[in-house]
Write a protein that holds these residues in place. Structure first.
Motif, PDB file in Angstrom:
ATOM      1  N   ILE A 100       0.837  -1.212   0.000  1.00 57.47           N
ATOM      2  CA  ILE A 100       0.000   0.000   0.000  1.00 57.47           C
ATOM      3  C   ILE A 100       0.864   1.251   0.000  1.00 57.47           C
ATOM      4  O   ILE A 100       0.582   2.227   0.705  1.00 57.47           O
ATOM      5  CB  ILE A 100      -0.973   0.013   1.208  1.00 57.47           C
ATOM      6  N   ASP A 101       1.921   1.231  -0.814  1.00 62.36           N
ATOM      7  CA  ASP A 101       2.884   2.329  -0.760  1.00 62.36           C
ATOM      8  C   ASP A 101       2.544   3.520  -1.648  1.00 62.36           C
ATOM      9  O   ASP A 101       3.355   4.423  -1.804  1.00 62.36           O
ATOM     10  CB  ASP A 101       4.293   1.826  -1.062  1.00 62.36           C
ATOM     11  N   ASP A 102       1.361   3.526  -2.255  1.00 59.50           N
ATOM     12  CA  ASP A 102       0.904   4.739  -2.935  1.00 59.50           C
ATOM     13  C   ASP A 102      -0.613   4.844  -2.783  1.00 59.50           C
ATOM     14  O   ASP A 102      -1.266   3.912  -2.300  1.00 59.50           O
ATOM     15  CB  ASP A 102       1.327   4.782  -4.413  1.00 59.50           C
ATOM     16  N   VAL A 103      -1.157   5.977  -3.181  1.00 64.12           N
ATOM     17  CA  VAL A 103      -2.583   6.253  -2.950  1.00 64.12           C
ATOM     18  C   VAL A 103      -3.474   5.231  -3.636  1.00 64.12           C
ATOM     19  O   VAL A 103      -4.445   4.739  -3.047  1.00 64.12           O
ATOM     20  CB  VAL A 103      -2.940   7.681  -3.440  1.00 64.12           C
ATOM     21  N   ASP A 104      -3.173   4.891  -4.881  1.00 67.01           N
ATOM     22  CA  ASP A 104      -4.010   3.953  -5.630  1.00 67.01           C
ATOM     23  C   ASP A 104      -4.023   2.578  -4.975  1.00 67.01           C
ATOM     24  O   ASP A 104      -5.082   1.941  -4.851  1.00 67.01           O
ATOM     25  CB  ASP A 104      -3.527   3.842  -7.076  1.00 67.01           C
ATOM     26  N   LYS A 105      -2.841   2.119  -4.538  1.00 66.01           N
ATOM     27  CA  LYS A 105      -2.776   0.818  -3.870  1.00 66.01           C
ATOM     28  C   LYS A 105      -3.544   0.853  -2.553  1.00 66.01           C
ATOM     29  O   LYS A 105      -4.232  -0.105  -2.184  1.00 66.01           O
ATOM     30  CB  LYS A 105      -1.318   0.435  -3.604  1.00 66.01           C
ATOM     31  N   TYR A 106      -3.403   1.972  -1.844  1.00 67.62           N
ATOM     32  CA  TYR A 106      -4.094   2.092  -0.548  1.00 67.62           C
ATOM     33  C   TYR A 106      -5.607   2.013  -0.738  1.00 67.62           C
ATOM     34  O   TYR A 106      -6.305   1.291  -0.015  1.00 67.62           O
ATOM     35  CB  TYR A 106      -3.720   3.405   0.136  1.00 67.62           C
ATOM     36  N   GLU A 107      -6.118   2.744  -1.722  1.00 71.30           N
ATOM     37  CA  GLU A 107      -7.561   2.736  -1.960  1.00 71.30           C
ATOM     38  C   GLU A 107      -8.040   1.365  -2.418  1.00 71.30           C
ATOM     39  O   GLU A 107      -9.139   0.940  -2.078  1.00 71.30           O
ATOM     40  CB  GLU A 107      -7.928   3.797  -3.000  1.00 71.30           C
ATOM     41  N   ALA A 108      -7.195   0.671  -3.178  1.00 69.70           N
ATOM     42  CA  ALA A 108      -7.572  -0.658  -3.661  1.00 69.70           C
ATOM     43  C   ALA A 108      -7.708  -1.653  -2.509  1.00 69.70           C
ATOM     44  O   ALA A 108      -8.490  -2.609  -2.599  1.00 69.70           O
ATOM     45  CB  ALA A 108      -6.535  -1.163  -4.660  1.00 69.70           C
ATOM     46  N   HIS A 109      -6.970  -1.425  -1.427  1.00 68.73           N
ATOM     47  CA  HIS A 109      -6.999  -2.334  -0.277  1.00 68.73           C
ATOM     48  C   HIS A 109      -7.747  -1.752   0.923  1.00 68.73           C
ATOM     49  O   HIS A 109      -7.767  -2.376   1.986  1.00 68.73           O
ATOM     50  CB  HIS A 109      -5.569  -2.692   0.141  1.00 68.73           C
ATOM     51  N   ARG A 110      -8.355  -0.580   0.769  1.00 64.85           N
ATOM     52  CA  ARG A 110      -9.016   0.075   1.913  1.00 64.85           C
ATOM     53  C   ARG A 110     -10.113  -0.811   2.513  1.00 64.85           C
ATOM     54  O   ARG A 110     -10.208  -0.962   3.737  1.00 64.85           O
ATOM     55  CB  ARG A 110      -9.598   1.427   1.493  1.00 64.85           C
ATOM     56  N   LEU A 111     -10.951  -1.387   1.668  1.00 70.17           N
ATOM     57  CA  LEU A 111     -12.037  -2.228   2.181  1.00 70.17           C
ATOM     58  C   LEU A 111     -11.492  -3.445   2.903  1.00 70.17           C
ATOM     59  O   LEU A 111     -11.971  -3.796   3.991  1.00 70.17           O
ATOM     60  CB  LEU A 111     -12.956  -2.658   1.035  1.00 70.17           C
ATOM     61  N   GLU A 112     -10.498  -4.083   2.324  1.00 64.97           N
ATOM     62  CA  GLU A 112      -9.891  -5.273   2.936  1.00 64.97           C
ATOM     63  C   GLU A 112      -9.339  -4.940   4.316  1.00 64.97           C
ATOM     64  O   GLU A 112      -9.560  -5.675   5.293  1.00 64.97           O
ATOM     65  CB  GLU A 112      -8.783  -5.794   2.028  1.00 64.97           C
ATOM     66  N   CYS A 164     -22.087   0.488  14.426  1.00 67.70           N
ATOM     67  CA  CYS A 164     -22.647   1.765  13.971  1.00 67.70           C
ATOM     68  C   CYS A 164     -21.578   2.836  13.725  1.00 67.70           C
ATOM     69  O   CYS A 164     -21.826   3.783  12.983  1.00 67.70           O
ATOM     70  CB  CYS A 164     -23.642   2.307  14.995  1.00 67.70           C
ATOM     71  N   HIS A 165     -20.424   2.696  14.356  1.00 65.23           N
ATOM     72  CA  HIS A 165     -19.441   3.779  14.316  1.00 65.23           C
ATOM     73  C   HIS A 165     -18.217   3.445  13.460  1.00 65.23           C
ATOM     74  O   HIS A 165     -17.081   3.556  13.906  1.00 65.23           O
ATOM     75  CB  HIS A 165     -19.009   4.143  15.741  1.00 65.23           C
ATOM     76  N   LYS A 166     -18.469   3.032  12.226  1.00 66.46           N
ATOM     77  CA  LYS A 166     -17.368   2.845  11.279  1.00 66.46           C
ATOM     78  C   LYS A 166     -16.984   4.216  10.718  1.00 66.46           C
ATOM     79  O   LYS A 166     -17.791   5.132  10.686  1.00 66.46           O
ATOM     80  CB  LYS A 166     -17.796   1.919  10.144  1.00 66.46           C
ATOM     81  N   GLY A 167     -15.769   4.322  10.276  1.00 68.23           N
ATOM     82  CA  GLY A 167     -15.345   5.589   9.672  1.00 68.23           C
ATOM     83  C   GLY A 167     -15.224   6.722  10.666  1.00 68.23           C
ATOM     84  O   GLY A 167     -15.389   7.883  10.313  1.00 68.23           O
ATOM     85  N   MET A 168     -14.922   6.428  11.937  1.00 74.25           N
ATOM     86  CA  MET A 168     -14.817   7.469  12.953  1.00 74.25           C
ATOM     87  C   MET A 168     -13.493   8.231  12.867  1.00 74.25           C
ATOM     88  O   MET A 168     -13.451   9.444  12.926  1.00 74.25           O
ATOM     89  CB  MET A 168     -14.966   6.858  14.349  1.00 74.25           C
ATOM     90  N   ALA A 169     -12.390   7.489  12.736  1.00 74.37           N
ATOM     91  CA  ALA A 169     -11.075   8.121  12.681  1.00 74.37           C
ATOM     92  C   ALA A 169     -10.462   8.057  11.288  1.00 74.37           C
ATOM     93  O   ALA A 169      -9.562   8.815  10.964  1.00 74.37           O
ATOM     94  CB  ALA A 169     -10.136   7.468  13.691  1.00 74.37           C
ATOM     95  N   HIS A 170     -10.965   7.124  10.478  1.00 78.30           N
ATOM     96  CA  HIS A 170     -10.468   6.970   9.114  1.00 78.30           C
ATOM     97  C   HIS A 170     -11.664   6.877   8.164  1.00 78.30           C
ATOM     98  O   HIS A 170     -12.741   6.442   8.566  1.00 78.30           O
ATOM     99  CB  HIS A 170      -9.601   5.715   8.989  1.00 78.30           C
ATOM    100  N   PHE A 171     -11.469   7.284   6.940  1.00 79.27           N
ATOM    101  CA  PHE A 171     -12.565   7.277   5.985  1.00 79.27           C
ATOM    102  C   PHE A 171     -13.035   5.842   5.747  1.00 79.27           C
ATOM    103  O   PHE A 171     -12.229   4.924   5.571  1.00 79.27           O
ATOM    104  CB  PHE A 171     -12.131   7.879   4.650  1.00 79.27           C
ATOM    105  N   ALA A 172     -14.342   5.669   5.723  1.00 83.89           N
ATOM    106  CA  ALA A 172     -14.901   4.358   5.390  1.00 83.89           C
ATOM    107  C   ALA A 172     -14.754   4.123   3.890  1.00 83.89           C
ATOM    108  O   ALA A 172     -14.743   5.070   3.101  1.00 83.89           O
ATOM    109  CB  ALA A 172     -16.375   4.294   5.791  1.00 83.89           C
TER     110      ALA A 172
END
Length: 364
Positions: A100-112, A164-172
């Protein structure tokens, strides 16, 4: 004897020294590697750190800050050690795989990544959340009425904080419904028999120049020729809002919007006041339609439940449709929908699913 005592004392001192160096050193290392400074020293942690800086857990009116460890490392000794061991994978991906060393990779693995954390929170009953937040310590009178109701519901149904409180400190994760799901729904319209007695639109459809009929409205077929159907919509009209038709008396679930000509074409009954003083009357619209329809609501409800999973359950646990009344679901669904990128059409289908299964409709 004195010599032996010296040896024993020396061995004990060496043992204490070694123990202090090993156990104390280990504790110091564990403590240091739990600090926020250490956590964000990795390049791959910059994205979640920036999200955290914009959250209420980083900056708030009371000046109380929750550090990374406060949320991600349980205080229970066993869970603490297990979490630290599992966290070693972050070092591996940082320096070896670059997962996850760049933005695109991070977003691709965000859900996981999010689902991994959510799973941990569910399994330990949101232990790190409860180290600061506790139902018994809450002053419900200081909470909004809606928050107090939801907390009471959570306690009653044994929900945990992360439900109920997903995405509190980090974007869901931002999910979108796969277009194949809607294509599959449209396939059902091709299977609608020409002699179907009752049909339901899957999209907004034109009723000649009389107005627009909303998805899921029940239409009784009077006659049909090919894709053209003469249909009747039985609904209700409220005085002061004659341009729309509702699903039932006192039930503000819109089934059609009318033009001036459409209002004139209605077959109506007499106005009667409800218990709130609003006046309602039955209204029947006869029109011709040519748009695709289905002869059962089941495929529409199945699609709506998928929408619920994608757009609602990403941020909080599913809320039973019978939790609210038909009138309450309208503004609730709209308010939640505004926080996502759900389309107008999909939000209408989802809203109608909730309204048709509301507690004052189903009797729950």
């Amino acid at each position: 004897m004195s010599i032996k005592k010296r040896y024993v004392a020396l061995i004990a001192a060496v043992g204490i020294g070694v123990g202090w160096l090993t156990l104390g050193g280990t504790a110091a290392i564990m403590h240091y590697t739990s600090s926020t400074e250490f956590c964000v020293s990795c390049h791959t942690m910059q994205i979640p750190y920036e999200e955290y800086e914009g959250s209420v857990h980083f900056s708030n009116a009371k000046g109380i800050r929750a550090e990374c460890a406060d949320c991600h490392i349980p205080s229970d000794p066993v869970d603490y050690v297990i979490t630290k061991i599992c966290a070693s994978k972050d070092i591996y991906h940082e320096f070896v795989t670059g997962k996850i060393d760049d933005v695109d990779k991070y977003e691709a693995h965000r859900l996981e990544m999010a689902e991994t954390v959510w799973k941990q929170f569910r399994e330990n009953d949101s232990a790190t959340c409860r180290s600061c937040h506790d139902f018994d310590a809450m002053d419900e009178y200081s909470q909004s009425e809606d928050a107090a109701k939801k907390h009471a519901y959570a306690r009653e149904h044994s929900q945990t904080c992360i439900d109920c409180h997903k995405g509190m400190a980090h974007f869901a994760p931002e999910l979108e419904m796969d277009s194949e799901a809607f294509d599959h729904l449209m396939e059902f319209t091709e299977q609608t028999p020409s002699d179907a007695k009752v049909v339901y639109p899957v999209d907004y459809i034109k009723a000649e120049d009389l107005g627009t009929i909303n998805p899921t409205a029940k239409l009784v077929v009077n006659s049909a020729q090919g894709d053209t159907r003469q249909v009747t919509l039985d609904a209700y009209q409220m005085k002061g809002a004659e341009q729309v038709l509702y699903i039932g008396q006192g039930q503000r679930a819109i089934v059609a919007s009318l033009t001036d000509k459409g209002q004139q074409a209605l077959v109506v009954g007499d106005f009667e006041a409800d218990r709130y003083g609003n006046e309602w009357r039955s209204a029947q619209l006869n029109a011709e339609i040519t748009s695709p329809v289905v002869d059962s609501l089941e495929p529409i409800w199945s699609y709506a439940e998928e929408l619920d999973t994608v757009y609602c359950s990403t941020c909080h646990a599913k809320i039973d449709a019978h939790h609210f009344t038909v009138n309450a679901w309208g503004p609730v669904a709209k308010g939640m929908g505004d926080r996502t990128d759900i389309s107008k059409h999909d939000l209408e289908l989802l809203t109608k699913f909730f309204q048709n299964h509301a507690k004052d409709v189903t009797g729950h």
